[in-house]
Write a protein that holds these residues in place. Structure first.
Motif, PDB file in Angstrom:
ATOM      1  N   VAL A   1      -2.439  -1.841   5.016  1.00  0.00           N
ATOM      2  CA  VAL A   1      -1.620  -1.801   3.808  1.00  0.00           C
ATOM      3  C   VAL A   1      -0.157  -2.011   4.189  1.00  0.00           C
ATOM      4  CG1 VAL A   1      -0.874  -0.377   1.868  1.00  0.00           C
ATOM      5  CG2 VAL A   1      -3.227  -0.221   2.678  1.00  0.00           C
ATOM      6  N   ARG A   2       0.451  -3.013   3.581  1.00  0.00           N
ATOM      7  CA  ARG A   2       1.891  -3.237   3.743  1.00  0.00           C
ATOM      8  C   ARG A   2       2.566  -2.822   2.452  1.00  0.00           C
ATOM      9  NH1 ARG A   2       2.693  -9.247   5.752  1.00  0.00           N
ATOM     10  NH2 ARG A   2       3.432  -9.178   3.608  1.00  0.00           N
ATOM     11  N   ALA A   3       3.349  -1.777   2.526  1.00  0.00           N
ATOM     12  CA  ALA A   3       3.995  -1.244   1.325  1.00  0.00           C
ATOM     13  C   ALA A   3       4.852  -2.293   0.626  1.00  0.00           C
ATOM     14  CB  ALA A   3       4.842  -0.025   1.680  1.00  0.00           C
ATOM     15  N   THR A   4       5.437  -3.202   1.375  1.00  0.00           N
ATOM     16  CA  THR A   4       6.308  -4.222   0.780  1.00  0.00           C
ATOM     17  C   THR A   4       5.550  -5.186  -0.127  1.00  0.00           C
ATOM     18  OG1 THR A   4       6.103  -5.553   2.788  1.00  0.00           O
ATOM     19  CG2 THR A   4       8.043  -4.112   2.607  1.00  0.00           C
ATOM     20  N   ASP A   5       4.228  -5.182  -0.059  1.00  0.00           N
ATOM     21  CA  ASP A   5       3.418  -6.028  -0.947  1.00  0.00           C
ATOM     22  C   ASP A   5       3.256  -5.410  -2.337  1.00  0.00           C
ATOM     23  OD1 ASP A   5       3.088  -7.798   1.133  1.00  0.00           O
ATOM     24  OD2 ASP A   5       1.071  -7.093   1.661  1.00  0.00           O
ATOM     25  N   TYR A   6       3.775  -4.213  -2.535  1.00  0.00           N
ATOM     26  CA  TYR A   6       3.570  -3.474  -3.782  1.00  0.00           C
ATOM     27  C   TYR A   6       4.901  -3.226  -4.479  1.00  0.00           C
ATOM     28  CZ  TYR A   6      -1.159  -2.759  -2.162  1.00  0.00           C
ATOM     29  OH  TYR A   6      -2.446  -2.970  -1.744  1.00  0.00           O
ATOM     30  N   PRO A   7       4.861  -2.992  -5.806  1.00  0.00           N
ATOM     31  CA  PRO A   7       6.099  -2.704  -6.532  1.00  0.00           C
ATOM     32  C   PRO A   7       6.751  -1.403  -6.052  1.00  0.00           C
ATOM     33  CG  PRO A   7       4.185  -2.679  -8.021  1.00  0.00           C
ATOM     34  CD  PRO A   7       3.684  -3.007  -6.663  1.00  0.00           C
ATOM     35  N   GLN A   8       8.038  -1.289  -6.279  1.00  0.00           N
ATOM     36  CA  GLN A   8       8.829  -0.153  -5.800  1.00  0.00           C
ATOM     37  C   GLN A   8       8.227   1.221  -6.131  1.00  0.00           C
ATOM     38  OE1 GLN A   8      11.268   0.025  -3.638  1.00  0.00           O
ATOM     39  NE2 GLN A   8      11.297   2.247  -3.868  1.00  0.00           N
ATOM     40  N   PRO A   9       7.724   1.471  -7.361  1.00  0.00           N
ATOM     41  CA  PRO A   9       7.194   2.813  -7.646  1.00  0.00           C
ATOM     42  C   PRO A   9       6.017   3.210  -6.743  1.00  0.00           C
ATOM     43  CG  PRO A   9       7.557   1.607  -9.678  1.00  0.00           C
ATOM     44  CD  PRO A   9       7.749   0.628  -8.553  1.00  0.00           C
TER      45      PRO A   9
ATOM     46  N   ARG B   1       5.931   2.371  -3.511  1.00  0.00           N
ATOM     47  CA  ARG B   1       6.427   2.393  -2.132  1.00  0.00           C
ATOM     48  C   ARG B   1       7.188   3.676  -1.796  1.00  0.00           C
ATOM     49  NH1 ARG B   1       9.076  -3.525  -1.791  1.00  0.00           N
ATOM     50  NH2 ARG B   1      10.171  -2.637  -3.555  1.00  0.00           N
ATOM     51  N   VAL B   2       7.313   4.586  -2.758  1.00  0.00           N
ATOM     52  CA  VAL B   2       8.019   5.843  -2.492  1.00  0.00           C
ATOM     53  C   VAL B   2       7.149   6.750  -1.626  1.00  0.00           C
ATOM     54  CG1 VAL B   2       9.391   5.726  -4.609  1.00  0.00           C
ATOM     55  CG2 VAL B   2       7.184   6.885  -4.628  1.00  0.00           C
ATOM     56  N   LEU B   3       7.782   7.663  -0.902  1.00  0.00           N
ATOM     57  CA  LEU B   3       7.041   8.627  -0.091  1.00  0.00           C
ATOM     58  C   LEU B   3       6.430   9.665  -1.022  1.00  0.00           C
ATOM     59  CD1 LEU B   3       9.421   9.290   2.941  1.00  0.00           C
ATOM     60  CD2 LEU B   3       7.499   7.715   2.786  1.00  0.00           C
ATOM     61  N   ARG B   4       5.109   9.774  -1.001  1.00  0.00           N
ATOM     62  CA  ARG B   4       4.402  10.740  -1.856  1.00  0.00           C
ATOM     63  C   ARG B   4       3.173  11.258  -1.126  1.00  0.00           C
ATOM     64  NH1 ARG B   4       5.986  10.507  -7.240  1.00  0.00           N
ATOM     65  NH2 ARG B   4       4.937  12.509  -7.396  1.00  0.00           N
ATOM     66  N   ALA B   5       2.812  12.472  -1.452  1.00  0.00           N
ATOM     67  CA  ALA B   5       1.581  13.081  -0.947  1.00  0.00           C
ATOM     68  C   ALA B   5       0.508  12.936  -2.015  1.00  0.00           C
ATOM     69  CB  ALA B   5       1.816  14.550  -0.628  1.00  0.00           C
TER      70      ALA B   5
ATOM     71  N   THR C   1       4.228   6.074   2.470  1.00  0.00           N
ATOM     72  CA  THR C   1       4.354   5.573   1.107  1.00  0.00           C
ATOM     73  C   THR C   1       3.109   5.914   0.291  1.00  0.00           C
ATOM     74  OG1 THR C   1       3.376   3.419   1.586  1.00  0.00           O
ATOM     75  CG2 THR C   1       5.789   3.625   1.876  1.00  0.00           C
ATOM     76  N   LEU C   2       3.288   5.905  -1.014  1.00  0.00           N
ATOM     77  CA  LEU C   2       2.185   6.216  -1.928  1.00  0.00           C
ATOM     78  C   LEU C   2       0.974   5.327  -1.658  1.00  0.00           C
ATOM     79  CD1 LEU C   2       1.084   7.736  -4.367  1.00  0.00           C
ATOM     80  CD2 LEU C   2       2.450   6.259  -5.842  1.00  0.00           C
ATOM     81  N   VAL C   3       1.178   4.020  -1.516  1.00  0.00           N
ATOM     82  CA  VAL C   3       0.027   3.128  -1.284  1.00  0.00           C
ATOM     83  C   VAL C   3      -0.641   3.411   0.053  1.00  0.00           C
ATOM     84  CG1 VAL C   3       0.690   1.262  -2.855  1.00  0.00           C
ATOM     85  CG2 VAL C   3       1.578   1.259  -0.507  1.00  0.00           C
ATOM     86  N   GLN C   4       0.133   3.702   1.081  1.00  0.00           N
ATOM     87  CA  GLN C   4      -0.461   4.006   2.383  1.00  0.00           C
ATOM     88  C   GLN C   4      -1.228   5.325   2.345  1.00  0.00           C
ATOM     89  OE1 GLN C   4       3.313   3.688   4.372  1.00  0.00           O
ATOM     90  NE2 GLN C   4       2.711   1.794   5.424  1.00  0.00           N
ATOM     91  N   ASP C   5      -0.680   6.317   1.653  1.00  0.00           N
ATOM     92  CA  ASP C   5      -1.340   7.611   1.566  1.00  0.00           C
ATOM     93  C   ASP C   5      -2.656   7.500   0.796  1.00  0.00           C
ATOM     94  OD1 ASP C   5      -0.626  10.303   2.603  1.00  0.00           O
ATOM     95  OD2 ASP C   5      -0.935  10.918   0.519  1.00  0.00           O
ATOM     96  N   VAL C   6      -2.648   6.755  -0.314  1.00  0.00           N
ATOM     97  CA  VAL C   6      -3.876   6.583  -1.100  1.00  0.00           C
ATOM     98  C   VAL C   6      -4.937   5.852  -0.285  1.00  0.00           C
ATOM     99  CG1 VAL C   6      -4.877   5.353  -3.078  1.00  0.00           C
ATOM    100  CG2 VAL C   6      -2.835   6.774  -3.386  1.00  0.00           C
TER     101      VAL C   6
END
Length: 189
Positions: free
Chosen positions: A35-43, A45-49, A72-77
């Motif tokens: 997962v590359r966070a930069t491939d996703y919209p800003q909301p 890409r924020v750091l979230r648990a 990032t949210l996408v990486q965590d999910v």
């Protein structure tokens, strides 16, 4: 109480559900989703648990998450979806047959907020059933219940007793060293 600063838009929620499903599909093929966070919209890409909870035919099939945001949210999910399907120690690895009947639920956590109390009754008086997720800590013992657990344990005292048990403490245990934090979640779907 901390609330999630901004709710995710429906298209972003859909992207997260698709991402979780794709991460699990890759795992079923013996691969890991990159997962590359930069491939996703800003909301996204924020750091979230997050926690990812899996059900097959309405029965729990896996639940893994993080309590503190460290990616990032996408990486965590993506990471938690993979772990819920293949690394939850309570279950064997998910199969393709189960995947066809899989229900994916994502909980995006607000930052935990410490609670101040001097007794168990004071703590119980501060709880918001069906809203608060709780983290309890005492020494090396730690456990959490997501807000959705209130559905099975609607009584605050019993909720706390079972959370203590999950943390490896006696349900009746109390000490001035117990620390409790609360958080809220944004649920997807």
């Amino acid at each position: 109480m901390n609330n999630i600063s901004s709710a995710l838009a429906p298209p972003h929620k859909q992207q997260l559900l698709q991402l979780a499903g794709e991460s699990i599909k890759k795992g079923l093929r013996g691969e890991t989703l990159s997962v590359r966070a930069t491939d996703y919209p800003q909301p996204l890409r924020v750091l979230r648990a997050t926690f990812v909870t899996l059900h097959v035919d309405a029965s729990l099939r896996g639940c893994i998450g993080t309590l503190e945001a460290h990616q990032t949210l996408v990486q965590d999910v993506a990471s938690n979806a993979f772990s819920a399907a293949f690394r939850d120690p309570r279950f064997s690895a998910l199969t393709w047959t189960e995947y066809e009947r899989l229900d994916i639920h994502i909980s995006v956590l607000s930052p935990p907020e410490p609670l101040q109390f001097s007794s168990e009754d004071e703590l119980l008086a501060q709880l918001h059933p069906r809203v608060d997720g709780l983290i309890i800590e005492e020494g090396y013992n730690r456990g959490t219940f997501l807000p959705s657990v209130w559905e099975q344990l609607p009584d605050p005292r019993e909720f706390l007793r079972q959370l203590k048990r999950k943390a490896g403490l006696s349900p009746d245990y109390w000490s001035s060293r117990i620390r409790v934090q609360r958080y809220t979640t944004e649920s997807i779907p």
